[in-house]
Design an enzyme around this catalytic site. Structure first.
Site, short mmCIF file in Angstrom:
data_model
loop_
_atom_site.label_atom_id
_atom_site.label_comp_id
_atom_site.label_asym_id
_atom_site.label_seq_id
_atom_site.Cartn_x
_atom_site.Cartn_y
_atom_site.Cartn_z
N THR A 15 -7.44 -4.17 0.85
CA THR A 15 -6.19 -4.69 1.43
C THR A 15 -6.41 -6.07 2.05
O THR A 15 -5.54 -6.94 1.96
CB THR A 15 -5.64 -3.70 2.49
N HIS B 75 -18.06 -4.68 6.39
CA HIS B 75 -18.07 -3.55 5.46
C HIS B 75 -19.43 -3.30 4.83
O HIS B 75 -19.67 -2.21 4.32
CB HIS B 75 -17.03 -3.76 4.35
N ASP C 84 -6.54 5.33 -3.97
CA ASP C 84 -6.51 4.19 -3.06
C ASP C 84 -5.42 3.26 -3.60
O ASP C 84 -5.60 2.59 -4.62
CB ASP C 84 -7.87 3.48 -3.03
N ARG D 223 -24.05 -1.91 -1.33
CA ARG D 223 -23.17 -1.72 -0.16
C ARG D 223 -23.94 -0.93 0.89
O ARG D 223 -23.91 0.30 0.91
CB ARG D 223 -21.93 -0.94 -0.61
N ASP E 259 -12.59 5.09 -2.12
CA ASP E 259 -13.21 3.77 -2.30
C ASP E 259 -14.28 3.78 -3.39
O ASP E 259 -14.84 2.72 -3.72
CB ASP E 259 -13.86 3.30 -0.98
N ASP F 285 0.85 -1.20 0.00
CA ASP F 285 0.00 0.00 0.00
C ASP F 285 0.89 1.25 0.00
O ASP F 285 0.67 2.19 -0.77
CB ASP F 285 -0.91 0.06 1.24
N ILE G 236 -4.01 0.49 -2.56
CA ILE G 236 -4.56 -0.87 -2.64
C ILE G 236 -5.95 -0.80 -2.03
O ILE G 236 -6.10 -0.54 -0.83
CB ILE G 236 -3.71 -1.90 -1.87
N ASP G 237 -6.96 -0.97 -2.87
CA ASP G 237 -8.32 -1.05 -2.36
C ASP G 237 -8.62 -2.53 -2.18
O ASP G 237 -8.37 -3.33 -3.09
CB ASP G 237 -9.28 -0.41 -3.37
N LYS H 194 -15.46 -4.83 -7.87
CA LYS H 194 -16.93 -4.99 -8.00
C LYS H 194 -17.47 -4.02 -9.06
O LYS H 194 -18.29 -4.38 -9.90
CB LYS H 194 -17.63 -4.72 -6.65
N GLU I 81 -5.14 7.48 0.53
CA GLU I 81 -5.59 6.83 1.77
C GLU I 81 -4.50 6.79 2.85
O GLU I 81 -4.78 6.99 4.02
CB GLU I 81 -6.04 5.38 1.48
N SER J 269 -12.98 -5.13 -2.93
CA SER J 269 -12.46 -3.95 -3.62
C SER J 269 -13.37 -3.41 -4.73
O SER J 269 -14.45 -3.94 -4.99
CB SER J 269 -11.07 -4.23 -4.22
N1 LIG Z 1 -17.13 -0.35 8.43
C1 LIG Z 1 -16.90 -0.18 7.14
N2 LIG Z 1 -17.93 -0.04 6.28
C2 LIG Z 1 -17.71 0.12 4.96
N3 LIG Z 1 -16.47 0.14 4.41
C3 LIG Z 1 -15.42 0.00 5.22
C4 LIG Z 1 -15.56 -0.17 6.62
N4 LIG Z 1 -14.33 -0.30 7.15
C5 LIG Z 1 -13.45 -0.20 6.13
N5 LIG Z 1 -14.10 -0.01 4.98
C6 LIG Z 1 -13.57 0.20 3.64
O1 LIG Z 1 -13.87 -0.94 2.85
C7 LIG Z 1 -12.88 -0.98 1.84
C8 LIG Z 1 -12.83 -2.32 1.23
O2 LIG Z 1 -14.09 -2.50 0.68
P1 LIG Z 1 -14.47 -3.79 -0.01
O3 LIG Z 1 -15.63 -3.53 -0.90
O4 LIG Z 1 -13.24 -4.36 -0.59
O5 LIG Z 1 -14.96 -4.68 1.18
S1 LIG Z 1 -14.80 -6.18 1.26
O6 LIG Z 1 -13.50 -6.40 1.92
O7 LIG Z 1 -14.86 -6.84 -0.02
O8 LIG Z 1 -15.92 -6.59 2.05
C9 LIG Z 1 -11.63 -0.63 2.57
O9 LIG Z 1 -10.72 -0.14 1.64
P2 LIG Z 1 -9.16 -0.51 1.81
O10 LIG Z 1 -8.77 -0.01 3.18
O11 LIG Z 1 -8.54 0.29 0.72
O12 LIG Z 1 -9.02 -1.98 1.66
C10 LIG Z 1 -12.09 0.42 3.58
O13 LIG Z 1 -11.87 1.74 3.17
MG LIG Z 2 -10.26 1.13 -0.18
MG LIG Z 3 -6.63 0.98 0.48
MG LIG Z 4 -7.31 0.63 4.02
#
Ligand SMILES: Nc1ncnc2c1ncn2[C@@H]1O[C@H](COP(=O)(O)OS(=O)(=O)O)[C@@H](OP(=O)(O)O)[C@H]1O
Ligand SMILES: [Mg+2]
Ligand SMILES: [Mg+2]
Ligand SMILES: [Mg+2]
Length: 350
Positions: A144, A231, A139, A272, A285, A50, A141-142, A258, A73, A255
């Site tokens: 992570t 999430h 982002d 979502r 995101d 990241d 790495i979206d 989707k 981020e 990520s």
């Molecule tokens: N509580 C809550 N609600 C909603 N979203 C949140 C929450 N906590 C974290 N995040 C963010 O979710 C990002 C990853 O989303 P994803 O769609 O990949 O979620 S999932 O891991 O597939 O379920 C993730 O992005 P990355 O940190 O870049 O991975 C976060 O920004």
């Molecule tokens: Mg993200």
């Molecule tokens: Mg990220």
């Molecule tokens: Mg993150």
């Protein structure tokens, strides 16, 4: 003055190249045994990849567009106090810079010669206002958690101009199009969206093909949702699918892959819904995904059917929940989504 078709041509090209270069780093880390990870204050993970990807993308943007602002981020605080991790990140960055062929393009994507310089590039992403001017959001790495699990992840980069997303690029190293794994989607508002093959050679992300969303009726649609139960609200999303008479299995994917997946017609509805009404979605995101969906013929709104408001700084504080879907089924689906959202959450929290 640029003609309509040249609008943001350079921005899109440099954004694609920067994302491609960052993907060379993230993929090297993905397949390595070393995925050094820190836990951030909000308990979420951040890996050496990241940090490295953020440094590489912001170095490219700062070199090409020095007057712009950037929102990323990550920040370098966790590296400045952790020499061992910082050295690992710098090593990954240096290897990427060395291995990377600049080819014939003559485009200067920036370089960095020291850890201090790398930290400073990472911290260019500390900007926080989005209502006016040109602001890039990254982002690195979206997904992570997906990256660590061996699932999908994306490198997501978008340009906001006066709070409107004008350019979006999603690099998805583990997503496939026409049987080939590793793709980059890019869109400029008003000019459509294309998909290109990723490559280890910086200059060979060629052969763009136009993509568009699926046109199936609601009952034949399928849902795409996040993997992490924390999430998005899986149970409520399942109820909505049921209310809509959808029988196809929901696809779970990490990520913004989707958004990429439904933009290419590999699924229809990205849902979502919040698990906590206090959570504010982050602009990085969603920004790239939104313009990619809109240019593929779709619509992105919040769970109350309001457009996403990117003028509010680092988060989408005026919105709750996110829904992305093709235009043709928008009315039917959103009626059911908003009814369920109002029943479950009311509207008072906004
Ligand atoms: N509580 C809550 N609600 C909603 N979203 C949140 C929450 N906590 C974290 N995040 C963010 O979710 C990002 C990853 O989303 P994803 O769609 O990949 O979620 S999932 O891991 O597939 O379920 C993730 O992005 P990355 O940190 O870049 O991975 C976060 O920004
Ligand atoms: Mg993200
Ligand atoms: Mg990220
Ligand atoms: Mg993150």
């Amino acid at each position: 003055m640029a003609t309509t078709c040249q609008r943001y041509k350079r921005e899109r090209h440099i954004a694609e190249l920067a994302v491609q270069r960052a993907a060379i780093l993230t993929e090297a880390v993905y397949y390595s045994q070393v995925k050094q990870t820190l836990t951030k204050d909000d308990k979420s993970p951040v890996t050496l990849a990241d940090f490295g990807a953020q440094a590489l993308v912001l170095a490219a943007l700062a070199t090409a567009f020095p007057d712009d602002k950037y929102i990323g981020e990550e920040d370098s605080a966790g590296l400045r106090t952790n020499p061992e991790l910082s050295a690992l990140v710098f090593d990954a960055v240096a290897r990427t810079l060395k291995s990377n062929k600049q080819g014939a393009s003559n485009i200067n994507l920036g370089t960095m010669g020291s850890e201090q310089e790398m930290w400073d590039f990472i911290d260019l992403g500390n900007h926080d206002a989005t209502a006016a001017g040109r602001v890039w959001t990254l982002d690195p790495i979206d997904g992570t958690k997906g990256f660590l699990r061996g699932g999908q992840y994306a490198i997501a980069l978008a340009l906001l101009v006066d709070g409107v997303v004008q350019v979006g690029v999603l690099g998805c190293p583990h997503l496939s199009s026409e049987g080939e794994e590793g793709i980059i989607l890019s869109a400029v508002r008003g000019q459509g969206v294309v998909v290109k093959q990723m490559s280890a050679d910086l200059n060979s992300i060629l052969h763009p093909s136009e993509i568009s969303m699926s046109r199936v009726p609601t009952a034949e649609a399928s849902f795409c949702e996040g993997v992490e139960a924390g999430h998005s609200a899986h149970e409520l999303q399942a109820k909505i699918a049921n209310d809509l008479g959808i029988s196809k299995a929901t696809v779970r994917m990490d990520s913004q892959a989707k958004y990429a997946s439904i933009a290419m017609g590999q699924g229809e509805i990205y849902l979502r819904l919040p698990t906590k009404m206090t959570y504010e979605e982050k602009i990085w995101d969603h920004a790239a995904g939104v313009v990619i969906i809109e240019e593929a013929g779709g619509i992105v709104v919040d769970m109350y059917c309001e457009p996403l408001d990117f003028t509010q700084g680092r988060t989408l504080k005026r919105n709750k929940g996110v829904v992305a879907l093709p235009r043709g089924i928008f009315g039917d689906v959103m009626e059911v989504v908003t009814r369920n959202a109002l029943e479950k959450y009311g509207k008072s929290a906004l």
